[in-house]
Write a protein that holds these residues in place. Structure first.
Motif, mmCIF file in Angstrom:
data_model
loop_
_atom_site.group_PDB
_atom_site.id
_atom_site.type_symbol
_atom_site.label_atom_id
_atom_site.label_comp_id
_atom_site.label_asym_id
_atom_site.label_seq_id
_atom_site.Cartn_x
_atom_site.Cartn_y
_atom_site.Cartn_z
ATOM 1 N N LEU A 7 -45.407 17.993 -12.361
ATOM 2 C CA LEU A 7 -45.319 19.438 -12.439
ATOM 3 C C LEU A 7 -44.641 19.709 -14.031
ATOM 4 N N ASP A 8 -45.727 20.994 -14.576
ATOM 5 C CA ASP A 8 -45.479 20.861 -15.607
ATOM 6 C C ASP A 8 -44.103 20.630 -16.214
ATOM 7 N N PRO A 9 -44.048 21.111 -17.591
ATOM 8 C CA PRO A 9 -43.422 20.742 -18.624
ATOM 9 C C PRO A 9 -41.744 21.950 -18.120
ATOM 10 N N GLU A 10 -42.714 23.047 -18.688
ATOM 11 C CA GLU A 10 -42.058 24.207 -18.170
ATOM 12 C C GLU A 10 -41.270 24.366 -17.272
ATOM 13 N N ASP A 11 -41.563 23.961 -16.066
ATOM 14 C CA ASP A 11 -41.372 24.062 -14.472
ATOM 15 C C ASP A 11 -40.472 22.621 -14.198
ATOM 16 N N LYS A 12 -40.618 21.768 -15.234
ATOM 17 C CA LYS A 12 -38.925 20.375 -15.050
ATOM 18 C C LYS A 12 -38.128 20.768 -15.608
ATOM 19 N N LYS A 13 -38.340 22.145 -16.754
ATOM 20 C CA LYS A 13 -37.116 22.747 -17.775
ATOM 21 C C LYS A 13 -36.274 23.375 -17.119
ATOM 22 N N ILE A 14 -36.943 24.906 -15.597
ATOM 23 C CA ILE A 14 -36.292 25.347 -15.086
ATOM 24 C C ILE A 14 -35.067 24.667 -14.318
ATOM 25 N N ILE A 15 -35.772 23.404 -13.506
ATOM 26 C CA ILE A 15 -34.853 23.005 -12.599
ATOM 27 C C ILE A 15 -33.935 22.232 -13.278
ATOM 28 N N THR A 16 -33.903 21.618 -14.952
ATOM 29 C CA THR A 16 -32.981 20.813 -15.063
ATOM 30 C C THR A 16 -31.905 22.255 -15.722
ATOM 31 N N LEU A 17 -32.723 23.135 -16.196
ATOM 32 C CA LEU A 17 -30.565 24.017 -16.637
ATOM 33 C C LEU A 17 -30.580 24.887 -14.783
ATOM 34 N N ALA A 18 -31.519 24.685 -13.730
ATOM 35 C CA ALA A 18 -30.839 25.373 -12.330
ATOM 36 C C ALA A 18 -29.956 24.006 -12.298
ATOM 37 N N ARG A 19 -29.593 22.812 -12.706
ATOM 38 C CA ARG A 19 -29.213 22.022 -12.265
ATOM 39 C C ARG A 19 -27.718 22.143 -12.704
ATOM 40 N N ALA A 28 -22.047 26.967 -5.578
ATOM 41 C CA ALA A 28 -22.967 26.484 -4.254
ATOM 42 C C ALA A 28 -24.187 26.061 -4.935
ATOM 43 N N GLU A 29 -25.109 26.434 -5.508
ATOM 44 C CA GLU A 29 -26.188 26.608 -6.087
ATOM 45 C C GLU A 29 -26.109 27.293 -7.090
ATOM 46 N N GLY A 30 -27.314 26.596 -8.483
ATOM 47 C CA GLY A 30 -27.366 26.888 -9.650
ATOM 48 C C GLY A 30 -28.751 27.420 -9.894
ATOM 49 N N VAL A 77 -31.365 25.016 -7.184
ATOM 50 C CA VAL A 77 -31.685 23.755 -7.230
ATOM 51 C C VAL A 77 -29.520 23.591 -5.864
ATOM 52 N N SER A 78 -29.947 22.925 -4.780
ATOM 53 C CA SER A 78 -29.089 23.297 -3.716
ATOM 54 C C SER A 78 -29.125 22.415 -2.900
ATOM 55 N N ALA A 79 -28.016 21.762 -1.620
ATOM 56 C CA ALA A 79 -28.631 21.328 -0.885
ATOM 57 C C ALA A 79 -29.312 21.905 0.060
ATOM 58 N N ALA A 80 -29.574 23.027 0.614
ATOM 59 C CA ALA A 80 -30.477 23.373 0.998
ATOM 60 C C ALA A 80 -31.800 22.640 1.686
ATOM 61 N N GLU A 81 -32.872 22.904 2.780
ATOM 62 C CA GLU A 81 -33.465 22.164 2.001
ATOM 63 C C GLU A 81 -34.925 22.820 2.483
ATOM 64 N N GLU A 82 -34.334 24.627 2.286
ATOM 65 C CA GLU A 82 -35.438 25.391 2.269
ATOM 66 C C GLU A 82 -35.271 26.551 1.387
ATOM 67 N N PRO A 83 -35.904 27.441 0.417
ATOM 68 C CA PRO A 83 -35.151 28.230 0.179
ATOM 69 C C PRO A 83 -34.916 29.787 0.676
ATOM 70 N N PRO A 106 -29.362 18.658 -5.083
ATOM 71 C CA PRO A 106 -28.284 18.471 -6.398
ATOM 72 C C PRO A 106 -28.521 17.623 -7.488
ATOM 73 N N ASP A 107 -29.706 16.102 -6.767
ATOM 74 C CA ASP A 107 -29.906 15.340 -7.968
ATOM 75 C C ASP A 107 -30.601 15.548 -8.753
ATOM 76 N N GLY A 108 -31.628 17.185 -8.214
ATOM 77 C CA GLY A 108 -32.970 17.071 -9.125
ATOM 78 C C GLY A 108 -33.280 17.164 -9.134
ATOM 79 N N THR A 109 -33.653 16.129 -7.425
ATOM 80 C CA THR A 109 -34.841 15.728 -6.844
ATOM 81 C C THR A 109 -36.067 17.504 -6.378
#
Length: 117
Positions: A7-19, A28-30, A77-83, A106-109
């Motif tokens: 992923l682009d670094p900016e996309d990694k950043k928003i995943i980290t922020l959401a987590r 339940a979700e970020g 970031v969620s336990a869901a399998e799809e948005p 939830p683990d950021g994967t």
């Protein structure tokens, strides 16, 4: 499935922020969204008796309230399998059809890269 390392670094950043939002608030979700200027908006699930919003809906509302004109990407970031369909619709309303929505566990994967529709 796209690996997070690809992923682009900016996309990694928003995943980290959401987590971080999910963990910090114990919800339940970020989510995090990035607007057309690169600003990010981070939120968690809102679960009040009179108001129910997903984390993505809350982040999109924060972006709109702050004057964002468009979105470049969203992450949840969620336990869901799809948005959720409602999340894809909220992102589409501000970002347009095809805006990427990254779903991570939830683990950021990274699980799924969907498009707003």
């Amino acid at each position: 499935m796209t690996e997070i390392s690809e992923l682009d670094p900016e996309d990694k950043k928003i995943i980290t922020l959401a987590r971080s939002a999910r963990a910090r608030n114990g919800v339940a979700e970020g989510a995090a969204v990035r607007d057309e200027t690169g600003r990010t908006y981070v939120a968690g699930t809102v679960a009040l008796e009179s108001l129910q919003l997903s984390a993505v809906q809350t982040a999109v509302a924060m972006a709109v309230a702050s004057g964002a004109q468009s979105l470049e990407a969203a992450a949840v970031v969620s336990a869901a399998e799809e948005p959720a369909a409602a999340d894809l619709a909220a992102v589409r309303d501000l970002g347009g059809a095809g805006t990427p929505v990254l779903l991570a566990g939830p683990d950021g994967t990274l699980k799924v890269v969907a498009e707003a529709r």
